[in-house]
Each structure stands twice: as C-alpha cells, then as structure tokens.
Design a protein around this motif. Structure first.
Motif, PDB file in Angstrom:
ATOM      1  N   ALA A 232     -23.374 -25.420  26.724  1.00  0.00           N
ATOM      2  CA  ALA A 232     -22.707 -25.121  27.984  1.00  0.00           C
ATOM      3  C   ALA A 232     -21.540 -26.053  28.234  1.00  0.00           C
ATOM      4  N   SER A 233     -21.727 -27.335  27.910  1.00  0.00           N
ATOM      5  CA  SER A 233     -20.653 -28.294  28.129  1.00  0.00           C
ATOM      6  C   SER A 233     -19.487 -28.057  27.197  1.00  0.00           C
ATOM      7  N   LEU A 234     -19.784 -27.556  26.002  1.00  0.00           N
ATOM      8  CA  LEU A 234     -18.713 -27.226  25.064  1.00  0.00           C
ATOM      9  C   LEU A 234     -17.816 -26.145  25.637  1.00  0.00           C
ATOM     10  N   PHE A 235     -18.439 -25.074  26.106  1.00  0.00           N
ATOM     11  CA  PHE A 235     -17.674 -23.931  26.564  1.00  0.00           C
ATOM     12  C   PHE A 235     -17.044 -24.165  27.930  1.00  0.00           C
ATOM     13  N   SER A 236     -17.576 -25.096  28.709  1.00  0.00           N
ATOM     14  CA  SER A 236     -17.002 -25.371  30.016  1.00  0.00           C
ATOM     15  C   SER A 236     -15.847 -26.349  29.943  1.00  0.00           C
ATOM     16  N   GLY A 237     -15.701 -26.980  28.772  1.00  0.00           N
ATOM     17  CA  GLY A 237     -14.610 -27.928  28.601  1.00  0.00           C
ATOM     18  C   GLY A 237     -14.941 -29.316  29.108  1.00  0.00           C
ATOM     19  N   THR A 238     -16.165 -29.548  29.520  1.00  0.00           N
ATOM     20  CA  THR A 238     -16.566 -30.869  30.005  1.00  0.00           C
ATOM     21  C   THR A 238     -16.498 -31.885  28.870  1.00  0.00           C
ATOM     22  N   ALA A 239     -15.980 -33.077  29.163  1.00  0.00           N
ATOM     23  CA  ALA A 239     -15.904 -34.117  28.146  1.00  0.00           C
ATOM     24  C   ALA A 239     -17.297 -34.542  27.737  1.00  0.00           C
ATOM     25  N   LEU A 240     -17.552 -34.584  26.434  1.00  0.00           N
ATOM     26  CA  LEU A 240     -18.884 -34.927  25.954  1.00  0.00           C
ATOM     27  C   LEU A 240     -19.040 -36.417  25.710  1.00  0.00           C
ATOM     28  N   ALA A 241     -17.963 -37.106  25.485  1.00  0.00           N
ATOM     29  CA  ALA A 241     -18.041 -38.547  25.263  1.00  0.00           C
ATOM     30  C   ALA A 241     -16.749 -39.176  25.765  1.00  0.00           C
ATOM     31  N   THR A 242     -16.867 -40.122  26.656  1.00  0.00           N
ATOM     32  CA  THR A 242     -15.680 -40.752  27.210  1.00  0.00           C
ATOM     33  C   THR A 242     -15.416 -42.124  26.601  1.00  0.00           C
ATOM     34  N   GLU A 243     -16.463 -42.776  26.067  1.00  0.00           N
ATOM     35  CA  GLU A 243     -16.258 -44.099  25.488  1.00  0.00           C
ATOM     36  C   GLU A 243     -15.655 -43.981  24.091  1.00  0.00           C
ATOM     37  N   LYS A 244     -14.942 -45.000  23.702  1.00  0.00           N
ATOM     38  CA  LYS A 244     -14.319 -45.005  22.376  1.00  0.00           C
ATOM     39  C   LYS A 244     -15.241 -45.702  21.383  1.00  0.00           C
ATOM     40  N   VAL A 245     -15.474 -45.040  20.259  1.00  0.00           N
ATOM     41  CA  VAL A 245     -16.300 -45.585  19.188  1.00  0.00           C
ATOM     42  C   VAL A 245     -15.434 -45.687  17.940  1.00  0.00           C
ATOM     43  N   ARG A 246     -15.411 -46.868  17.361  1.00  0.00           N
ATOM     44  CA  ARG A 246     -14.651 -47.095  16.127  1.00  0.00           C
ATOM     45  C   ARG A 246     -15.562 -47.851  15.159  1.00  0.00           C
ATOM     46  N   TRP A 247     -16.147 -47.113  14.216  1.00  0.00           N
ATOM     47  CA  TRP A 247     -17.099 -47.711  13.292  1.00  0.00           C
ATOM     48  C   TRP A 247     -16.540 -47.740  11.879  1.00  0.00           C
ATOM     49  N   GLN A 248     -16.709 -48.876  11.227  1.00  0.00           N
ATOM     50  CA  GLN A 248     -16.516 -48.958   9.779  1.00  0.00           C
ATOM     51  C   GLN A 248     -17.855 -48.635   9.120  1.00  0.00           C
ATOM     52  N   VAL A 249     -17.836 -47.698   8.175  1.00  0.00           N
ATOM     53  CA  VAL A 249     -19.082 -47.204   7.573  1.00  0.00           C
ATOM     54  C   VAL A 249     -19.015 -47.318   6.050  1.00  0.00           C
ATOM     55  N   PRO A 250     -19.649 -48.315   5.455  1.00  0.00           N
ATOM     56  CA  PRO A 250     -19.695 -48.397   3.990  1.00  0.00           C
ATOM     57  C   PRO A 250     -20.592 -47.302   3.413  1.00  0.00           C
TER      58      PRO A 250
END
Length: 361
Positions: A22-40
């Motif tokens: 429902a949130s996808l189709f309504s356009g609601t933001a699903l994540a507001t925080e910024k995540v920046r991961w280095q992944v080996p």
C-alpha cells in the motif's frame, strides 16, 4: 511452536506485506534515513545466483528508498579476506558483509547446516524450515553472541560433487586424494581417507594448475565454468550429495542494525527475500546451458551410482552424529532439520512427481 502460533505469525507477515504494498502505491516514503554501507564479499560479484543477488539487492534498495539506502559492495580481498568477513562485521569494522557462512565452521560448528549440508534439506523444504520453522530464529540466536544480525540473501540448488581426474566408482577412490572440499562434506571425505584443504574460490584454478590439489568442488555448473575449472579437468562428478543447496547471507553488525528505523530494517529484510528469489531463478535458468556446453566441450558428467550415494549417506550420518555429540547448538539445529525432513517427507514423497518423470534426453 504451535500451529496456532505459526498461523498468527503468518497473519502478521501478510499484514506487513499488505502495508508495504500500500505504501508503495501511495507514494509514501518508505525510508527517510540515509544508509551508506560498505559490504565486503566472500565471492566475486559476477557468480550467477551465488553473489549476483547482492547486486540485485543493492540496485533495488537504492531505487525503492529514493537513494536513501545505498550499499557499496567490494570484491573479495579489497576490504578483508573472505574468511575474515564475520569478524569484521562482529567488531564493527564494517557494517555488513555478504558471505557463505560455512567458512566460519571452525568457530561456529552449526553454520554448515545453514550454508549447505550433505543429504540435507533441498531448496523448497529449506525455505519452509527457515522461514516457518525454527531455522531463522536459531540462526539469530547463534549470531547474537557475536553481535550480528543475519539474513538469508541467496539460495541456489545443489552443487556438482566436484572435478576429479578419474571417475569415482566406490568409496575407496577418495582415499589419498588431495582435495579442496568445503563444509561437512569435507569431514566426510576426511573420514574416507582424503586430505581435505579449504581454498577460497578465486584461488582454486591456480591450485589445480599447480597441482597442489588433485580434485575440487566449488559450486554449480555455471559458476564452475566461470572459474574455468573445466579447462584443467574434464571429469565432472554429480550430483552434489555434499551440498543439496547453497546459501549466502547478509550479515549486519547488530549495533548498526538496531539503530536503523523500523521502515529501513523492513526494506532490507524484504530486499534480501526478493534477492533470494531473483538469484534462485537466475541460477536455475543458467545450469542446463552450462551442462550442455560442457557436453559439447568434451566434459564427462558422471552421475554417482546409487550404491555409492547410499554409502556416502551412511558415513555422512556418522559424521553428523559425532558433530552433534560435541556441540549443543549443532545438535539443536540438526535435530530441528531432521524432524522437519521427516514431517515434510509425506508431502515430498506423495505430492511431487518422481524425478524420472523429468527426463533428460
């Protein structure tokens, strides 16, 4: 866990999925925080079904979060060696890592039961046990002591049983072989007299070329072809009795995971489930093409005789029982898997067509 509890959990999961959609189709933001991961990574990123799911995960998370969640993955050895990923995540050196958790069996004996074990669960039954049974909860309990949150993020079918200079006609043919073999299957071959060593995937070709090993297994036909193993040895043994499936997991430092917003955690979890499905489909699509290419190139794909497989199963059960006797968590996981396999057998045996209906010719 009772059936009522499982149905209740399934209802919660369905509600969460409904809200997610429902949130996808309504356009609601699903994540507001910024995540920046280095992944080996433990394996090169191009290996179909094995590591390509992490590429899919990265792309989908970036898109669905509007660029807020970005993973940057690194090839084996760029940040840490493949065998050191768990420790790097546990200590917080890196926030996450993508690996075959069987590499850490020396530290945590139960992990090969999750990464692919001999004569064990097959993909569809593994998923049922992992998500609906005890599997996921037990794995989280295992990793809690190491400050890690684990997520299944790749699942592929059985491997080949390996590349051998000569055909395998009986168990005595394993005696004296210097072989690269992973997981519990390696312990089975040691019991049969083989000298087993563990070599990272990127170093197997050179080990065969330099004759420091006589034989090897690594993964499925399409992946082995990417490594060029067929260029050195032309005798391919099947089926993958030692690994009826192979998984990879995204390991996240638990402190990092706990600080994430619930919406972000849900997106990463859902992303891994989607990546697992994507990678499995990609893998199943690729294997027959690889096998047919092998045939054209003169590779002999030997299917082990059933009596040899039955003998291997007997030795495997001896090894599993010995390992269970020496490690309580290994025993808990193995018991859970065996009980589910016994329970699931009535469906698998009666509901699915016998395999000889799916003919190759």
């Amino acid at each position: 866990m009772s059936i009522k509890q499982k149905l209740s959990r399934a209802a919660v999961g369905l509600s969460a999925a409904t809200l997610f959609s429902a949130s996808l189709f309504s356009g609601t933001a699903l994540a507001t925080e910024k995540v920046r991961w280095q992944v080996p990574l433990a394996f090169p990123s191009h290996l179909v079904g094995l590591t390509t799911p992490v590429k899919y995960l990265t792309d989908q998370l970036k898109t669905i979060s509007g660029g807020n969640i970005q993973l940057r993955y690194y090839e084996p050895g760029e940040l840490v060696p493949p065998f050191e990923i768990m420790d790097a995540v546990s200590t917080g050196k890196y926030p996450a890592g993508y690996t075959w958790i069987g590499y850490d069996q020396g530290t945590i004996p139960a992990l090969p039961l999750y990464s692919g074990a001999p004569f064990n669960l097959e993909p569809e039954s593994y998923l049922a046990w992992y998500y609906q049974g005890d599997g996921q909860e037990l794995l989280q309990e295992i990793y809690a002591e190491r400050n890690i949150h684990p997520m299944l993020c790749s699942l592929i079918g059985p491997e080949g049983a390996g590349w051998f200079a000569k055909p395998i006609n009986n168990l005595e043919d394993f005696d004296g072989l210097r072989i690269r073999f992973a997981g519990i299957g390696g312990k089975v071959l040691e019991k049969l007299g083989a000298s087993v060593t563990m070599v990272p995937g990127g170093e197997i070709y050179q080990a065969l070329e330099r004759k420091t090993i006589d034989a090897t297994e690594f993964s499925q036909p399409a992946i082995d072809k990417m490594l060029g193993l067929d260029q050195i040895i032309k005798n391919y043994i099947m089926p993958g009795w030692h690994q009826t499936l192979t998984t990879s997991h995204l390991l996240v430092n638990k402190d990092v995971w706990n600080k994430l917003q619930p919406e972000t955690r849900a997106l990463v979890e859902l992303g891994c489930r989607a990546a697992t499905l994507h990678g499995f489909a990609e893998s199943e699509w690729s294997q027959p093409t690889a096998l047919r290419d092998y045939e054209k190139e003169g590779v002999k794909a030997q299917v082990l005789p059933e009596p040899v497989l039955r003998e291997l199963e007997k030795v495997t059960n001896e090894v599993l029982d010995e390992m269970a006797a020496s490690d309580p968590m290994f025993s808990r996981v193995l018991t859970s898997q065996r009980e589910f396999m016994k329970h699931h057998a009535i469906w698998k045996g009666k509901g699915y067509l016998p395999r000889d209906f799916y003919q190759y010719d």
